[in-house]
Design an enzyme around this catalytic site. Structure first.
Site, mmCIF file in Angstrom:
data_model
loop_
_atom_site.group_PDB
_atom_site.id
_atom_site.type_symbol
_atom_site.label_atom_id
_atom_site.label_comp_id
_atom_site.label_asym_id
_atom_site.label_seq_id
_atom_site.Cartn_x
_atom_site.Cartn_y
_atom_site.Cartn_z
ATOM 1 N N GLN A 170 38.760 26.861 41.573
ATOM 2 C CA GLN A 170 37.364 26.530 41.228
ATOM 3 C C GLN A 170 36.613 25.876 42.391
ATOM 4 O OE1 GLN A 170 35.483 27.210 38.599
ATOM 5 N NE2 GLN A 170 37.056 28.134 37.301
ATOM 6 N N CYS A 190 39.430 32.378 28.355
ATOM 7 C CA CYS A 190 40.224 32.866 27.231
ATOM 8 C C CYS A 190 39.793 32.213 25.925
ATOM 9 C CB CYS A 190 41.718 32.664 27.474
ATOM 10 S SG CYS A 190 42.111 31.114 28.230
ATOM 11 N N GLY A 194 43.783 34.420 41.397
ATOM 12 C CA GLY A 194 44.277 33.058 41.263
ATOM 13 C C GLY A 194 45.594 32.968 40.508
ATOM 14 N N THR A 195 45.726 33.737 39.451
ATOM 15 C CA THR A 195 46.940 33.643 38.625
ATOM 16 C C THR A 195 48.178 34.001 39.445
ATOM 17 O OG1 THR A 195 45.667 34.242 36.669
ATOM 18 C CG2 THR A 195 48.046 34.526 36.528
HETATM 19 C C1 LIG Z 1 41.530 26.774 37.855
HETATM 20 C C2 LIG Z 1 41.878 28.219 37.727
HETATM 21 N N1 LIG Z 1 43.068 28.648 38.165
HETATM 22 C C3 LIG Z 1 43.422 29.929 38.085
HETATM 23 C C4 LIG Z 1 42.578 30.872 37.551
HETATM 24 C C5 LIG Z 1 43.024 32.301 37.471
HETATM 25 O O1 LIG Z 1 42.361 33.098 38.399
HETATM 26 P P1 LIG Z 1 42.303 34.702 38.214
HETATM 27 O O2 LIG Z 1 41.426 34.956 37.043
HETATM 28 O O3 LIG Z 1 41.715 35.189 39.495
HETATM 29 O O4 LIG Z 1 43.677 35.169 38.032
HETATM 30 C C6 LIG Z 1 41.327 30.472 37.067
HETATM 31 C C7 LIG Z 1 40.400 31.458 36.465
HETATM 32 O O5 LIG Z 1 39.844 31.246 35.412
HETATM 33 C C8 LIG Z 1 40.959 29.104 37.167
HETATM 34 O O6 LIG Z 1 39.783 28.656 36.725
#
Ligand SMILES: Cc1ncc(COP(=O)(O)O)c(C=O)c1O
Length: 379
Positions: free
Chosen positions: A178, A327, A70-71
């Site tokens: 999510q 985190c 996601g990031t």
């Molecule tokens: C809303 C949202 N966006 C982005 C992310 C980041 O995803 P990833 O951990 O796969 O990089 C998260 C993960 O906690 C998330 O909850």
């Protein structure tokens, strides 16, 4: 007994996903870019997986770009908007995930992009009238609003925001990390520019996800290297992860309504039992089934002397929950989301998050532990 109620941080992998991945790791180890039989075999698996995911989302396979999760997908969406689409302003909120929030701040601070944070009500809802009025300004704009907040569960009306952005010619990115695998998506009907996915939020593997980029968008390579992912993101593909992600999609969507009913039932049950037990208890975010992500419940408990240690107490009692995003697990203060909605930061909060594998017995056990933690805390 140990109960895992931190599914918004990550979910356990489905056995079927593990099996599919082990098969790839053992038997399909070719590099999809190699031209020999091993490579062609891997390439076929890669593209079959892409087509399968595209079928679930009603988009083109060529609109999906696999990422490390996601990031990376959120970052890439912002980079494309600023570097390829000439965006000069971003409209967002103060309660986005840091994958978006910090990227937006970087463009504001280093590249003087205008940033406008929408006003939020106490449950984290945006005001569509405010958004519509801001969008009247014709400056090239990216609207970035998460579909469901990962800490307080509040949903945005994705289709209405997409329609507004389309009417006013703004680009629209939604962090759907999510909600992917938890709601149906019809991307042809939705008409959005970018959405994002992380496999580990719906029983798939960690370290794999994708960025959906609407075919109307013209982009240039963002991660320079090989020509993988049609050049936008170089690097040998995480094939076992991609096959696992595709399997997670099949499992999520084969009985989506059944999963929704089961998990929403657990959430409503927990809300009722908590309300019946505590006189001074509230919830952060929207808790209505139609207004909130059914996998997440953020509880604001009465502030008692020992309640600030609530998460640790629960952990000792076998309940894994969190104070907010992963985190900040283990601490119940400092959430930018709770600050963003003006929450009372002196009250301890716990985010409980559920999955289709969570049982009512587990919720009963977790509730007993919560009640006893307060009985001790109050003693
Ligand atoms: C809303 C949202 N966006 C982005 C992310 C980041 O995803 P990833 O951990 O796969 O990089 C998260 C993960 O906690 C998330 O909850």
């Amino acid at each position: 007994m140990r109960v895992y109620l931190d599914n918004a941080a990550t979910t356990p992998m489905a056995t079927e996903v593990v099996d599919a991945m082990v098969d790839v790791l053992q038997n399909h180890y070719g590099n999809p870019s190699s031209i020999h039989a091993y490579g062609r075999d891997a390439k076929a698996l890669l593209e079959t997986s892409r087509r399968n995911i595209a079928r679930h989302l009603n988009c083109l396979p060529s609109e999906l770009f696999f990422t490390s999760g996601g990031t990376e997908a959120d970052n890439l969406a912002c980079h494309i908007a600023f570097q390829n689409l000439g965006v000069k302003r971003i409209i967002s909120t103060s309660i986005e995930h840091h994958a978006v929030g910090h990227t937006v701040e970087m463009y504001r601070d280093r590249f003087q992009v205008q940033v406008h944070y929408l006003t939020l009500d106490g449950q984290g809802h945006i005001d569509l009238t405010e958004l519509a009025s801001l969008l009247k300004d014709p400056i090239p704009t990216l609207v970035s609003l998460m579909h469901a907040n990962n800490e307080i569960a509040t949903l945005i009306p994705l289709d209405q925001v997409a329609a507004l952005c389309r009417t006013h010619g703004a680009y629209f990115h939604s962090d759907t990390v999510q909600t992917m695998g938890h709601y149906p998506f019809d991307l042809k009907a939705l008409d959005i520019d970018f959405i994002t996915c992380a496999g580990h939020k719906f029983h798939g593997p960690k370290g794999i996800g994708f960025l959906y980029v609407n075919k109307r968008i013209n982009w240039s390579p963002m991660l320079l290297g090989g020509s993988q992912e049609r050049g936008i993101r170089g690097g040998t593909e995480n094939l076992s992860g991609i096959v696992g992600l595709s399997k997670a999609f099949d499992l999520a969507y084969e009985d989506l309504q059944g999963h929704q009913t089961h998990v929403q039932g657990l959430k409503s049950y927990m809300i009722e039992r908590l309300k019946a037990h505590f006189s001074d208890l509230t919830f952060h975010g929207d808790t209505r089934p139609e207004g909130s992500l059914y996998t997440v419940l953020n509880v604001s408990f009465p502030a008692t002397e020992k309640a600030s240690m609530l998460l640790f107490t629960l952990d000792l009692k076998g309940i894994a929950a969190s104070g907010g995003s992963a985190c900040s697990s283990g601490a119940s203060t400092g959430s930018h989301v709770l600050q963003g909605i003006g929450a009372d930061m002196k009250r301890p909060n716990v985010r409980f998050s559920f999955s289709r594998y969570t049982s009512k017995e587990e919720i009963d056990f977790a509730l007993e532990q919560v009640f006893s933690a307060f009985a001790v805390a109050l003693a």
